[in-house]
Design an enzyme around this catalytic site. Structure first.
Site, PDB file in Angstrom:
ATOM      1  N   SER A   1      39.027  38.311  28.381  1.00 44.45           N
ATOM      2  CA  SER A   1      39.596  37.775  29.620  1.00 44.45           C
ATOM      3  C   SER A   1      39.307  36.281  29.637  1.00 44.45           C
ATOM      4  CB  SER A   1      38.922  38.468  30.813  1.00 44.45           C
ATOM      5  OG  SER A   1      39.280  37.828  32.012  1.00 44.45           O
TER       6      SER A   1
ATOM      7  N   ASP B   1      46.111  38.369  34.949  1.00 51.31           N
ATOM      8  CA  ASP B   1      45.338  38.880  36.092  1.00 51.31           C
ATOM      9  C   ASP B   1      45.397  37.852  37.212  1.00 51.31           C
ATOM     10  OD1 ASP B   1      43.574  40.027  37.875  1.00 51.31           O
ATOM     11  OD2 ASP B   1      41.868  40.119  36.479  1.00 51.31           O
TER      12      ASP B   1
ATOM     13  N   GLY C   1      35.623  44.337  33.713  1.00 53.36           N
ATOM     14  CA  GLY C   1      34.341  43.627  33.621  1.00 53.36           C
ATOM     15  C   GLY C   1      34.114  42.741  34.828  1.00 53.36           C
TER      16      GLY C   1
ATOM     17  N   LYS D   1      36.043  49.882  37.298  1.00 49.72           N
ATOM     18  CA  LYS D   1      34.746  49.197  37.254  1.00 49.72           C
ATOM     19  C   LYS D   1      33.795  50.093  38.027  1.00 49.72           C
ATOM     20  CE  LYS D   1      36.728  44.540  37.244  1.00 49.72           C
ATOM     21  NZ  LYS D   1      36.984  43.309  38.008  1.00 49.72           N
TER      22      LYS D   1
ATOM     23  N   ASP E   1      43.187  46.673  40.090  1.00 50.15           N
ATOM     24  CA  ASP E   1      41.752  46.423  39.935  1.00 50.15           C
ATOM     25  C   ASP E   1      41.143  46.498  41.338  1.00 50.15           C
ATOM     26  OD1 ASP E   1      39.231  45.179  39.785  1.00 50.15           O
ATOM     27  OD2 ASP E   1      39.844  43.594  38.439  1.00 50.15           O
TER      28      ASP E   1
ATOM     29  N   LYS F   1      43.939  34.604  33.156  1.00 52.78           N
ATOM     30  CA  LYS F   1      43.916  34.550  34.613  1.00 52.78           C
ATOM     31  C   LYS F   1      45.041  33.631  35.073  1.00 52.78           C
ATOM     32  CE  LYS F   1      40.018  36.788  35.604  1.00 52.78           C
ATOM     33  NZ  LYS F   1      40.014  37.973  36.467  1.00 52.78           N
TER      34      LYS F   1
ATOM     35  N   LYS G   1      43.816  38.611  27.836  1.00 50.94           N
ATOM     36  CA  LYS G   1      44.185  38.561  29.263  1.00 50.94           C
ATOM     37  C   LYS G   1      43.956  37.149  29.763  1.00 50.94           C
ATOM     38  CE  LYS G   1      41.388  40.147  33.221  1.00 50.94           C
ATOM     39  NZ  LYS G   1      40.665  41.334  33.722  1.00 50.94           N
TER      40      LYS G   1
ATOM     41  N   GLU H   1      47.799  42.515  36.150  1.00 53.77           N
ATOM     42  CA  GLU H   1      46.653  43.044  36.889  1.00 53.77           C
ATOM     43  C   GLU H   1      46.595  42.467  38.302  1.00 53.77           C
ATOM     44  OE1 GLU H   1      43.162  42.742  34.428  1.00 53.77           O
ATOM     45  OE2 GLU H   1      41.820  43.117  36.114  1.00 53.77           O
TER      46      GLU H   1
HETATM   47  O1  OSB Z   1      39.324  40.607  37.938  1.00 58.84           O
HETATM   48  O2  OSB Z   1      38.743  41.454  36.122  1.00 58.84           O
HETATM   49  C1  OSB Z   1      38.528  40.665  37.027  1.00 58.84           C
HETATM   50  C2  OSB Z   1      35.535  38.452  36.238  1.00 58.84           C
HETATM   51  C3  OSB Z   1      34.959  38.344  37.487  1.00 58.84           C
HETATM   52  C4  OSB Z   1      35.553  38.973  38.558  1.00 58.84           C
HETATM   53  C5  OSB Z   1      36.714  39.704  38.376  1.00 58.84           C
HETATM   54  C6  OSB Z   1      37.295  39.822  37.126  1.00 58.84           C
HETATM   55  C7  OSB Z   1      36.690  39.161  36.044  1.00 58.84           C
HETATM   56  C8  OSB Z   1      37.225  39.151  34.692  1.00 58.84           C
HETATM   57  C9  OSB Z   1      36.234  39.038  33.569  1.00 58.84           C
HETATM   58  O3  OSB Z   1      38.403  39.168  34.438  1.00 58.84           O
HETATM   59  C10 OSB Z   1      36.058  40.275  32.839  1.00 58.84           C
HETATM   60  C11 OSB Z   1      34.840  40.250  31.934  1.00 58.84           C
HETATM   61  O4  OSB Z   1      33.732  40.591  32.389  1.00 58.84           O
HETATM   62  O5  OSB Z   1      34.975  39.896  30.768  1.00 58.84           O
HETATM   63 MG    MG Z   2      40.882  41.931  37.469  1.00 58.55          MG
END
Ligand code: OSB
Ligand code: MG
Length: 369
Positions: free
Chosen positions: A135, A188, A290, A262, A238, A163, A161, A213
């Site tokens: 990510s 995401d 994550g 999660k 999510d 953001k 992925k 996402e």
């Molecule tokens: O939306 O998946 C998410 C990190 C912090 C809060 C929300 C998210 C995320 C990530 C990182 O996308 C995922 C990771 O731990 O590698």
């Molecule tokens: Mg997410």
């Protein structure tokens, strides 16, 4: 199993690169570690909340309060059979899933030690190895993002992925697709759009994304179902899925085709297994999300991802993708094939807690006994 003592330890660990999402730019992982002592054993749980209520309404301050003032009176010096009984005992607490999960996760670790079985065995995991994706946070310049993607592709990550947020979306995705026409790509949005942006998401169909996402609000499975019916790209929820009931409603409404699980967001591994099973029944593939967690949470995620319906690449990157130092021995590292081996009594893979590392990162340490 009598709970003799509970410690809440607050730690801070700097990120190797700042991690920017639609809601904040993180520079360090601020976390709580819950240490539960019972009959000579110690189980650790990691609270996945952040320093402020940005991803969800909880943060490490509220979690500390809920664990200390609401959960501890229910468990300290009490006989608790395990995670399942714990979840029944705290079912009177509305919400506050991240706080509940931190304690629930520690109780699973105690169960692992007491029964001498791996978490994978206890929950009925089937995979010996799970695939990982990466990510990547929002970058100031798209050229930096392209370089970052290149680097992680070279390490073998199975899914990329990125953001997005309003103003950093379709043009960025277009550019990424132009440079990497064949990679498994996802985006995401962390709830940063509304149905007013429906044309934007229709236009995203062109880029052959594996999924989008959490495009819309966390409490809005209705608008997600409207959106899903108008776009080809699967929606992966999510933030919207905090319980089995949320998952049931989202599936019935057609609000998504994929769910990211999660254990923190869903109040623990126990509830996550139920969500996993429901999704499996409805042909909704899941993957392990994550929270940029430290090693304790990261290792538990690997075990959860061994359940059969966790079929898509997970956000369980190598620890060094986020941190120079971590709190497990060894730290979580990926194999040559960019997979993680699931800890198991049969394959001998095992992680220990690095007490010294925790001490180094420690900001406060509260003992309740
Ligand atoms: O939306 O998946 C998410 C990190 C912090 C809060 C929300 C998210 C995320 C990530 C990182 O996308 C995922 C990771 O731990 O590698
Ligand atoms: Mg997410």
């Amino acid at each position: 199993m009598i709970i003799d003592r509970v410690d809440i330890i607050r730690v801070k660990n700097p990120f190797v690169h700042p991690f920017e999402t639609s809601f904040v730019r993180f520079v360090e992982r601020d976390a709580l570690i819950v240490k539960i002592y019972s009959e000579g054993l110690v189980g650790y749980g990691e609270c996945k909340a952040f320093f402020a209520p940005l991803y969800s309404p909880e943060d490490n301050g509220t979690c500390h309060h809920i664990i200390k003032n609401i959960i501890l009176p229910v468990i300290l010096h009490k006989d608790i059979e395990g995670p399942e009984e714990f979840m029944e005992k705290v079912s009177f607490i509305r919400g506050n899933n991240l706080a509940k999960a931190a304690v629930e996760n520690a109780l699973w670790e105690l169960k692992v030690q007491r029964e001498g079985k791996s978490l994978k065995t206890l929950i009925g995991g089937v995979y010996n190895e799970v695939k990982v994706g990466v990510s990547i946070g929002i970058q100031p310049k798209t050229s930096d993002l392209l370089k970052r993607i290149e680097k992680y592709l070279a390490e073998g990550y199975h899914r990329t992925k990125i953001k997005i947020k309003p103003s950093k979306d379709i043009e960025v995705v277009r550019e990424v697709r132009k440079h990497f026409p064949d990679i498994t790509l996802t985006i995401d949005a962390n709830s940063s759009y509304t149905l007013d942006d429906i044309e934007l998401f229709k236009a995203m169909d062109e880029f052959n994304l594996a999924y989008i996402e959490q495009p819309l609000a966390e409490n809005d499975i209705i608008d997600h179902s409207v959106l899903q019916k108008q776009i080809k790209t699967p929606i992966c929820l999510d933030e919207s899925i905090e319980s089995l009931e949320d998952a049931r409603r989202a599936i019935e409404m057609g609000s998504c085709k994929i769910i990211n699980i999660k254990s923190s967001r869903c109040g623990g591994i126990h509830e996550s297994i139920k969500i996993h099973d429901l999704c499996m029944k409805h042909n909704i593939p899941v993957w392990c999300g994550g929270m940029t967690e430290l090693g304790i949470g990261r290792v538990q995620n690997i075990s959860m991802a061994s359940l059969p319906n966790f079929t898509l690449a997970h956000d369980i990157a190598a620890s060094n993708r986020y941190f120079d130092e971590d709190i497990t021995i060894p730290t979580v590292n990926i194999t040559k094939n960019c997979t993680l081996i699931v800890p198991d009594e049969k394959n001998g893979v095992n992680y220990m807690i690095d007490e010294k590392a925790i001490e180094k990162m420690m900001v406060s340490h509260d003992v309740y006994k």
